[in-house]
Design a protein around this motif. Sequence first.
Motif, PDB file in Angstrom:
ATOM      1  N   UNK A 249      56.774  11.022 -36.768  1.00  0.00           N
ATOM      2  CA  UNK A 249      56.180  11.355 -38.004  1.00  0.00           C
ATOM      3  C   UNK A 249      54.489  11.347 -37.624  1.00  0.00           C
ATOM      4  N   UNK A 250      54.151  10.887 -36.411  1.00  0.00           N
ATOM      5  CA  UNK A 250      52.489  11.043 -36.401  1.00  0.00           C
ATOM      6  C   UNK A 250      51.959   9.721 -36.131  1.00  0.00           C
ATOM      7  N   UNK A 251      52.942   8.583 -36.405  1.00  0.00           N
ATOM      8  CA  UNK A 251      52.436   7.165 -36.326  1.00  0.00           C
ATOM      9  C   UNK A 251      52.319   6.499 -34.982  1.00  0.00           C
ATOM     10  N   UNK A 252      52.116   5.216 -35.122  1.00  0.00           N
ATOM     11  CA  UNK A 252      51.888   4.503 -33.695  1.00  0.00           C
ATOM     12  C   UNK A 252      52.557   3.160 -33.921  1.00  0.00           C
ATOM     13  N   UNK A 253      53.254   2.589 -33.008  1.00  0.00           N
ATOM     14  CA  UNK A 253      53.709   1.341 -33.049  1.00  0.00           C
ATOM     15  C   UNK A 253      53.267   0.487 -31.981  1.00  0.00           C
ATOM     16  N   UNK A 254      52.354  -0.382 -32.353  1.00  0.00           N
ATOM     17  CA  UNK A 254      51.615  -1.394 -31.321  1.00  0.00           C
ATOM     18  C   UNK A 254      52.486  -2.546 -30.990  1.00  0.00           C
ATOM     19  N   UNK A 255      52.783  -2.873 -29.804  1.00  0.00           N
ATOM     20  CA  UNK A 255      53.847  -4.082 -29.483  1.00  0.00           C
ATOM     21  C   UNK A 255      52.953  -5.175 -28.928  1.00  0.00           C
ATOM     22  N   UNK A 256      53.219  -6.311 -29.446  1.00  0.00           N
ATOM     23  CA  UNK A 256      52.556  -7.512 -28.954  1.00  0.00           C
ATOM     24  C   UNK A 256      53.616  -8.660 -28.641  1.00  0.00           C
ATOM     25  N   UNK A 257      53.326  -9.421 -27.712  1.00  0.00           N
ATOM     26  CA  UNK A 257      54.362 -10.661 -27.493  1.00  0.00           C
ATOM     27  C   UNK A 257      54.075 -11.603 -28.814  1.00  0.00           C
ATOM     28  N   UNK A 258      55.596 -12.002 -29.071  1.00  0.00           N
ATOM     29  CA  UNK A 258      55.804 -12.779 -30.509  1.00  0.00           C
ATOM     30  C   UNK A 258      55.107 -14.241 -29.870  1.00  0.00           C
ATOM     31  N   UNK A 259      54.625 -14.876 -30.661  1.00  0.00           N
ATOM     32  CA  UNK A 259      54.090 -16.403 -30.567  1.00  0.00           C
ATOM     33  C   UNK A 259      55.340 -17.314 -30.387  1.00  0.00           C
ATOM     34  N   UNK A 260      55.598 -17.981 -29.537  1.00  0.00           N
ATOM     35  CA  UNK A 260      56.503 -18.863 -29.232  1.00  0.00           C
ATOM     36  C   UNK A 260      56.481 -20.046 -30.370  1.00  0.00           C
ATOM     37  N   UNK A 261      57.593 -20.220 -31.092  1.00  0.00           N
ATOM     38  CA  UNK A 261      57.550 -21.378 -32.150  1.00  0.00           C
ATOM     39  C   UNK A 261      56.754 -21.213 -33.185  1.00  0.00           C
ATOM     40  N   UNK A 262      56.505 -20.058 -33.579  1.00  0.00           N
ATOM     41  CA  UNK A 262      55.697 -19.634 -34.880  1.00  0.00           C
ATOM     42  C   UNK A 262      56.270 -18.503 -35.696  1.00  0.00           C
ATOM     43  N   UNK A 263      56.623 -18.810 -36.865  1.00  0.00           N
ATOM     44  CA  UNK A 263      57.468 -17.761 -37.666  1.00  0.00           C
ATOM     45  C   UNK A 263      56.127 -16.820 -38.224  1.00  0.00           C
ATOM     46  N   UNK A 264      56.222 -15.430 -38.164  1.00  0.00           N
ATOM     47  CA  UNK A 264      55.288 -14.408 -38.849  1.00  0.00           C
ATOM     48  C   UNK A 264      56.229 -13.494 -39.276  1.00  0.00           C
ATOM     49  N   UNK A 265      56.283 -13.661 -40.795  1.00  0.00           N
ATOM     50  CA  UNK A 265      57.382 -12.604 -41.569  1.00  0.00           C
ATOM     51  C   UNK A 265      56.614 -11.179 -41.508  1.00  0.00           C
ATOM     52  N   UNK A 266      57.657 -10.404 -41.692  1.00  0.00           N
ATOM     53  CA  UNK A 266      57.012  -8.951 -41.778  1.00  0.00           C
ATOM     54  C   UNK A 266      56.083  -8.784 -43.395  1.00  0.00           C
ATOM     55  N   UNK A 267      55.302  -7.569 -43.254  1.00  0.00           N
ATOM     56  CA  UNK A 267      54.781  -7.612 -44.438  1.00  0.00           C
ATOM     57  C   UNK A 267      54.352  -6.092 -44.583  1.00  0.00           C
ATOM     58  N   UNK A 268      53.625  -5.556 -45.446  1.00  0.00           N
ATOM     59  CA  UNK A 268      53.306  -4.283 -45.742  1.00  0.00           C
ATOM     60  C   UNK A 268      51.956  -4.156 -46.523  1.00  0.00           C
ATOM     61  N   UNK A 269      51.042  -3.372 -45.767  1.00  0.00           N
ATOM     62  CA  UNK A 269      49.861  -3.427 -46.704  1.00  0.00           C
ATOM     63  C   UNK A 269      49.652  -1.661 -46.673  1.00  0.00           C
TER      64      UNK A 269
END
Length: 326
Positions: free
Chosen positions: A136-156
């Motif tokens: 659709x013309x968007x982009x996905x930027x992939x990062x390493x997850x931080x071990x032992x740290x939960x980061x929940x999904x969100x939407x802005x």
Amino acid sequence: MRSQAAAHDERIGIVVMMPDRGAVSSVLLHVDPSWSLSAAAREFARSGVPVFPCAPNGKRPITAQGFHDATTDLRQIEAWWDQIPNANIGLPTGAASGAVVVDVDVHGPVNGYEALERSRRAGVLGAWELTTRSPSGGTHLFYPATPGTEQRSWQAARAGIDFRGDGGYIVVPPSRRVIDGQQRRYGLDQVNTGPATGLDARRLRDFLDPRPVIPPPESRGVGRSPDVSELAARVASLREGERNLGLFKAACRLAENGTPPADALAELGAAAGQAGLGQREITRTVRSAYDNVGRFGPRYRASMSPQQSTDAAEHRPSHPPVYRGM
């Protein structure tokens, strides 16, 4: 799991060794459009990355429990793709795969690339491992997850950027979708040849879309102010058969505590999408919750178009459920 990857620099004719990569990025570096979806799914699994099938040419999970069914079991993966060879590849984000993703989109007047550039200049993006382009013309930027740290999904939503972390998923190459009648593929876009850094997802969100301050409830029997992160996490984990009611209850909690409808949609929309609800259904359910609570009364209904008011009325339960907490 991390591995080294090599890239050939044609300008000087040598092989350049890139820094260690997470398993997800390592697979994406060598999977190309010539691979079948089945072969790519097996490659992710062999690298220790769980996957699950999504609808052909779409993004909706097609297993009973959605991304909760993701596995590295090769026999299960072969059975799924033998049954539906053109199923797209879904990948759970966060601790499950070791990768988190910043999802940039353009829709209507909202241009996520503008918000992305503002974030880069402000120094809140960090260094990604690689990026993929979406059909659709968007982009996905992939990062390493931080071990032992939960980061929940969100939407802005107002910034055109979503974060896919724990409790979320992403569709990966060489999956494809049909856009404007043409089949288009997800594909590798850019590779960072330097070291990657973890992403502080909360810092990014606070920069893009500061979370609303929920006022204390009025003295009418309402309990304590809800923890919005907890509500969103519960909505994201809802299973089929309980999703609409769960979202309705969460939206009612926000309505009772004075959260504007647009903020409720922003807070709960991504979570409900991860649970498998469509955007129209999410919007109607949240509107129904606000109409049911009635906190905004005529002021809220006056802000809706006639069609929106009709939608809310149609979707409102004839006997709203009685609930306590959530």
